[in-house]
Structure formats: C-alpha cells, structure tokens
Design an enzyme around this catalytic site. Structure first.
Site: not given
Ligand code: NAD
Length: 272
Positions: A42, A69, A174
């Site tokens: 992360d 990333v 997105y």
């Molecule tokens: P979140 O913000 O709670 O967690 C995301 C994590 O990714 C965080 O810990 C952040 O620090 C890390 N991160 C962000 N940019 C980064 C980078 N450049 N390098 C390394 N780490 C990085 O969000 P989430 O909802 O758990 O998202 C996780 C995945 O789920 C994402 O790909 C998101 O698009 C996908 N997603 C989320 C939802 C939703 O509604 N929450 C729905 C569909 C898909």
C-alpha cells in the site's frame, strides 16, 4: 470433497495491493483467517503498519511493503521483496484503485455539472487510468514471470460493476477505467492459461470503504445507492470474503477470464 480442502489457501503466499483499507484489507483478513502468508502492499505507510499489526496480533504471518502502484520501480521492488521473503507468489490480488469523483447526477437525480464530461479534468483522467488500469499492467509485468517459473498462479483483480454498466452517480472516468480492467482480465486470462495462471475479477457494487473520501460511510450519500440495490443495502468488505476465498482456492481451478459480481442485484436494475 470437504469444504476445508476445496477452499484451502493455507500456506499460500498471497500479495495484495491497496491492502491497508477497505476491500483489500478485507481480502487480507479472510486470507489470514484461513492460514495464508501475506504480503500487503500500500502507498499509505501508517494505515499499512496498523493493518500489519492487527493481522499479526490475530496470529497471521504477514509483511507490509510500502509502494505506489503508479510507480513501476516502487511496485517492482515490493513484489521482488515479497518473493524474496516467502520464496514464491501463489495469489495476487490486484486491488489498489481510486475514485474519479461523482457522476453526472446528484443523489437526488439532478444534474451534477462537476461530473459532466465537458467539466472533467484531464489530470483526473490520467490519475484514475494510471492507478486503476496501468497499475494492473505493471502488476502483471512483475508477477507473471514469477508465476510462469512456478507453473501456476492466481491473479484476482478488483474490477467493479461499473465495468459492465453505464453509471450516473459514479464518475464516467472511473467506469471507463474499470471496463478496460474488465477486458484486461479476459485478455490476459486467455494468454496466460497455457502457463497455469488463472486471471479473474471480483466486481463489487458499492462497498462501504474509504474510497472517494469515504462518502459511502455517510448515510445521506449511501441512500441513493441503497435505493438502487434490489437487496436493499450496500456491501461491507466482509461481503467479498466468499468470492475472494473461492477465486484463490482449488474450488475455482477450472475458472479463468471471468468475473464474480457481488452487488446485491444492483446490475439487474432498480426494483421496488
Ligand atoms: P479504499 O480507499 O478503502 O482502499 C484503497 C487502498 O488502496 C487504500 O489503502 C489506498 O492507500 C491504496 N492505494 C490507493 N492508491 C494507491 C497507489 N497509487 N499505490 C498503492 N496503494 C494505493 O478503497 P476500496 O473501496 O477498498 O477500493 C479497492 C478497490 O475496489 C479499488 O480498485 C476500487 O476501484 C474497487 N471498488 C470499490 C468499490 C466501492 O464501492 N468501495 C466498488 C467497486 C470496486
């Protein structure tokens, strides 16, 4: 066949990007609870340290690696360190991702100018594509050689229902990024099948996490998403445990190039 064998991930080495929060942390929790060895990656050092500490306290074998990333060198170093530490890489959750902001409608159904195409910024387009799409390409480039050497591996990508439907409450940038991710899953599953590398996606509907400034943690912002979900609620990260365990385990050994949708029926349309 017993469930404990069918869904076995014990002693598997599992790396997760975006592991310090939300869905990625949920994947880490279910993998740890079932005996996997974890490499958490992360960009946020402090939340990563907290996640590692709490998983260690529950008895898990876990290492944290701070990496971005969107930076090839940083990401490569994290994966190489994980392989050096554990000797192999059985499962990779390519999960890190960010929001592109709100969509072209507000929660009350009015137009939201901020989310309309002519007002979107190129900077956001580039940041979202770099984090959500190019990061997957980078991850594949670093983990595939290791998995080819092993003759097997699982790559599980966090896509979204936005990959398969047009969105109004979620940024078009997105949604477009996730539809690219959806096709990368098919494309690389096809290419890598010969090497025993399975590539699949988990496609959640809205999940209560910190994404987008944690807007889904607020009751008011959550309501339009709940109303649009036939099961009447939106997901918690724990709702994804089953799909994660399934795709990481022998239970899914004949499945590649597909997605598991976890959305309470959202993709079906709005019911009553
Ligand atoms: P979140 O913000 O709670 O967690 C995301 C994590 O990714 C965080 O810990 C952040 O620090 C890390 N991160 C962000 N940019 C980064 C980078 N450049 N390098 C390394 N780490 C990085 O969000 P989430 O909802 O758990 O998202 C996780 C995945 O789920 C994402 O790909 C998101 O698009 C996908 N997603 C989320 C939802 C939703 O509604 N929450 C729905 C569909 C898909």
């Amino acid at each position: 066949m017993q469930a404990k064998k069918l869904f076995k991930v014990e002693d598997n080495v599992v790396a997760i990007t975006g592991a310090a929060s939300g869905i990625g942390l949920g994947y880490a929790q279910v993998m740890a609870a079932n005996g996997a060895k974890l490499a958490l990656i992360d960009i946020q050092e402090q939340t990563l340290t907290e996640a590692v500490q709490s998983l260690k306290a529950s008895g898990a074998q876990v290492q944290g690696f701070v990496a971005d990333v969107t930076q090839t060198e940083s990401l490569n170093a994290a994966f190489h360190a994980a392989v050096e530490n554990y000797g192999r890489l059985d499962v990779v959750f390519a999960n890190a991702g960010i929001s592109g902001g709100p969509g072209f409608l507000n929660g009350n159904g009015d137009r939201n100018p901020e989310g309309e195409v002519e007002n979107l910024s190129m900077e956001v387009w580039q940041r979202v594509f770099d984090t959500n799409v190019t990061s997957l390409f980078r991850t594949l480039q670093v983990v595939v050689p290791q998995m080819k050497k092993q003759g097997k591996g699982r790559i599980i990508v966090t896509s979204s229902i936005s990959a398969s439907m047009a969105e109004s409450l979620v940024s078009s940038i997105y949604a477009t990024s996730k539809s690219t991710v959806g096709h990368m899953v098919r494309q690389y599953a096809f290419e890598l099948a010969k090497y025993g590398i399975l590539v699949n996606a988990i496609s959640p509907g809205p999940v209560i996490t910190n994404i987008g400034g944690g807007r889904l943690k607020m009751t008011e912002s959550r309501r339009p998403f709940e109303k649009a979900t036939p099961l009447g609620r939106i997901a918690e990260p724990s709702d994804l445990y089953g799909a994660a365990l399934f795709l990481a385990s022998p239970a899914s050994s004949m499945i590649t190039g597909t997605q598991i949708v976890v959305d309470g029926g959202r993709i079906l349309g709005i019911a009553d």
